[in-house]
Motif scaffolding. Structure first.
Motif, PDB file in Angstrom:
ATOM      1  N   ASP A  48       1.003 -12.410   0.643  1.00 20.83           N
ATOM      2  CA  ASP A  48       0.410 -11.662   1.845  1.00 20.83           C
ATOM      3  C   ASP A  48       1.020 -10.315   2.039  1.00 20.83           C
ATOM      4  O   ASP A  48       0.178  -9.317   2.506  1.00 20.83           O
ATOM      5  N   THR A  49       2.184 -10.103   2.390  1.00 22.45           N
ATOM      6  CA  THR A  49       2.942  -8.776   2.411  1.00 22.45           C
ATOM      7  C   THR A  49       2.448  -7.718   1.414  1.00 22.45           C
ATOM      8  O   THR A  49       2.199  -6.546   1.539  1.00 22.45           O
ATOM      9  N   ASN A  50       2.495  -8.233  -0.010  1.00 19.12           N
ATOM     10  CA  ASN A  50       1.914  -7.257  -0.898  1.00 19.12           C
ATOM     11  C   ASN A  50       0.695  -6.882  -0.863  1.00 19.12           C
ATOM     12  O   ASN A  50       0.343  -5.727  -0.907  1.00 19.12           O
ATOM     13  N   SER A  51      -0.325  -7.695  -0.214  1.00 12.21           N
ATOM     14  CA  SER A  51      -1.682  -7.189  -0.025  1.00 12.21           C
ATOM     15  C   SER A  51      -1.749  -6.408   1.170  1.00 12.21           C
ATOM     16  O   SER A  51      -2.545  -5.345   1.180  1.00 12.21           O
ATOM     17  N   MET A  52      -0.890  -6.654   2.322  1.00 12.16           N
ATOM     18  CA  MET A  52      -1.157  -5.843   3.392  1.00 12.16           C
ATOM     19  C   MET A  52      -0.418  -4.487   3.049  1.00 12.16           C
ATOM     20  O   MET A  52      -1.123  -3.411   3.770  1.00 12.16           O
ATOM     21  N   VAL A  53       0.574  -4.319   2.355  1.00 14.15           N
ATOM     22  CA  VAL A  53       1.077  -3.022   1.990  1.00 14.15           C
ATOM     23  C   VAL A  53       0.048  -2.060   1.204  1.00 14.15           C
ATOM     24  O   VAL A  53       0.061  -1.068   1.411  1.00 14.15           O
ATOM     25  N   ILE A  54      -0.645  -2.905   0.342  1.00 19.20           N
ATOM     26  CA  ILE A  54      -1.534  -2.108  -0.424  1.00 19.20           C
ATOM     27  C   ILE A  54      -2.655  -1.845   0.548  1.00 19.20           C
ATOM     28  O   ILE A  54      -3.363  -0.497   0.298  1.00 19.20           O
ATOM     29  N   MET A  55      -2.997  -2.392   1.434  1.00 17.89           N
ATOM     30  CA  MET A  55      -3.991  -2.075   2.211  1.00 17.89           C
ATOM     31  C   MET A  55      -3.679  -1.029   3.136  1.00 17.89           C
ATOM     32  O   MET A  55      -4.132   0.186   3.337  1.00 17.89           O
ATOM     33  N   VAL A  56      -2.389  -0.936   3.427  1.00 16.55           N
ATOM     34  CA  VAL A  56      -1.917   0.414   4.267  1.00 16.55           C
ATOM     35  C   VAL A  56      -1.672   1.702   3.487  1.00 16.55           C
ATOM     36  O   VAL A  56      -2.114   2.647   3.876  1.00 16.55           O
ATOM     37  N   PHE A  57      -1.509   1.209   1.713  1.00 14.08           N
ATOM     38  CA  PHE A  57      -1.444   2.339   0.992  1.00 14.08           C
ATOM     39  C   PHE A  57      -2.657   3.229   1.226  1.00 14.08           C
ATOM     40  O   PHE A  57      -3.002   4.453   1.119  1.00 14.08           O
ATOM     41  N   PHE A  58      -3.885   2.365   0.950  1.00 10.34           N
ATOM     42  CA  PHE A  58      -5.256   2.858   1.138  1.00 10.34           C
ATOM     43  C   PHE A  58      -5.623   3.565   2.303  1.00 10.34           C
ATOM     44  O   PHE A  58      -6.189   5.021   2.006  1.00 10.34           O
ATOM     45  N   ARG A  59      -4.971   3.214   3.313  1.00 12.03           N
ATOM     46  CA  ARG A  59      -5.341   4.040   4.599  1.00 12.03           C
ATOM     47  C   ARG A  59      -4.315   5.620   4.548  1.00 12.03           C
ATOM     48  O   ARG A  59      -5.068   6.402   4.843  1.00 12.03           O
TER      49      ARG A  59
END
Length: 402
Positions: free
Chosen positions: A212-223
């Motif tokens: 989950d944290t890996n996926s969430m941080v990747i989402m933050v990266f795209f933003r």
């Protein structure tokens, strides 16, 4: 002490994803190249998967007791989600690795800039990623600890329960409700089952936190990348007082176009890996929230009610964080088109404007994440899920009152 631990989790080669990649490696989602370690992690995964299957078997034995059935159901569904996450991550490992490498490469390239505004934005997003990573880990393992100590707490705090267990009118409260091929009602059998159940709870918690944290941080990266692209597209031609030369402007324009093409490509790949999981996640969370809310209303012990409430908070937080960050990406994607129009395009000839229009057309592609082919992951979707969970809760409550 905590500062030293956090420092060891950092990786200069992965300034954004350092702790997240280390967590994926530690819990075996990113399989090591060493053959022995690789098969060791595969064995660990198989053991937890088998344990999840025993939770479903136990449903048959507790189906007559509504309280036990609901307790089994909420944990079994969460365990099922963990197994599905890990299974898909292992099956699609090459895609996840390519996404992680793209994020790392793009992040490092942006950190080489001398632009203070961009460096400040990168620093802010990196700190934010650390906060959500460590807070999520803390929330998850608080939940795991609560699940593990709940049987001990009930045995110590309730004299009636202790007497009922001793005279055989009640059974030991399990760490996680599951079937085992031995008698769980004697001390030795119960302790053996508790050890296996605790191992599954700890390891399952590691799966959830790392994925989950890996996926969430990747989402933050795209933003963050979308916001950086907006800044760069604003500065394509320089400032009104100091306009840049043709070659420099065209290089910047092409770079913005290339970066967005690459971003869209990997955002779609990321969505294809995450979308099927999120579709099931939405259904599981709806049921889990409904069951947990119902347990809170029927629970009479204040401490048990508090522990169940904490579990409910964790369930809500899991889905909310995904929807919130996907919502942020959607808004950043919609706002990206403003970047070229915020440049000094009006000072340039028609030839430049045509090139800029092509960039705007590229920026017009929406970047957002979804839950299957049915809906986008947004805050509005999260609110609809809460409404659905409340409807299920109302139905369950009314059916029990009859």
């Amino acid at each position: 002490m905590l500062k030293n631990i956090f420092q060891k989790l950092e990786n200069p080669k992965r300034p954004l994803l350092g702790p997240n990649v280390k967590a994926l490696q530690f819990w075996g989602l990113l399989l090591p190249k060493n053959v022995l370690k690789k098969y060791f992690y595969i064995l660990m995964h198989i053991l937890v998967t088998i344990f999840t299957a025993t939770e479903y078997i136990d449903v048959w034995f507790v189906k007559s007791d509504m309280s036990l059935l609901l307790n089994n159901l909420k944990i079994t569904m969460l365990a099922t989600m963990s197994v599905i996450k890990v299974t898909t991550f292992l099956c699609w490992q090459k895609y996840w690795i390519s996404i992680i490498e793209y994020v790392t490469k793009a992040d490092l390239n942006q950190r080489m800039t001398s632009d203070k505004k961009k460096l400040e934005l990168l620093s802010r997003f990196t700190k934010y990623c650390r906060k959500i990573t460590y807070l999520y880990w803390s929330l998850m393992y608080t939940t795991v600890i609560i699940v593990m100590v709940q049987p001990i707490f009930k045995y110590v705090s309730s004299e009636t329960y202790r007497l009922n267990v001793k005279n055989g009118t009640d059974t030991y409260l399990q760490v996680v409700s599951s079937w085992v091929p031995w008698d769980k009602n004697n001390v030795v059998g119960y302790l053996a089952a508790s050890v296996y159940q605790s191992y599954a709870a700890i390891y399952g918690g590691g799966w959830i936190t790392s994925f989950d944290t890996n996926s969430m941080v990747i989402m933050v990266f795209f933003r963050a990348e979308l916001e950086l692209l907006r800044i760069d597209s604003t500065n394509i031609f320089g400032s009104e007082s100091k306009q840049d030369e043709h070659d420099i402007a065209m290089k910047r324009l092409k770079d913005c176009h290339r970066r967005h093409v690459e971003l869209v490509k990997f955002a779609r790949l990321f969505d294809s890996c995450l979308s099927p999981i999120m579709l099931l996640y939405m259904f599981v969370c709806s049921v889990m929230l409904c069951v947990t809310a119902y347990q809170i209303t029927i629970e009479t012990n204040p401490m048990q009610r508090f522990l169940t409430t904490e579990y409910l908070v964790f369930g809500v937080a899991q889905l909310f964080i995904y929807c919130w960050h996907s919502n942020d990406v959607l808004f950043a994607s919609d706002n990206l088109m403003r970047g070229p129009y915020e440049s000094i395009w009006w000072t340039k000839s028609v030839k430049y404007r045509k090139d800029l229009y092509l960039l705007v057309a590229q920026f017009n592609k929406t970047v957002v994440f979804s839950a299957g082919p049915f809906t986008m992951l947004t805050v509005a979707t999260f609110i609809n899920i809460l409404k659905g969970a409340y409807s299920y809760y109302t139905l369950l409550s009314q059916s029990q009152m009859k």
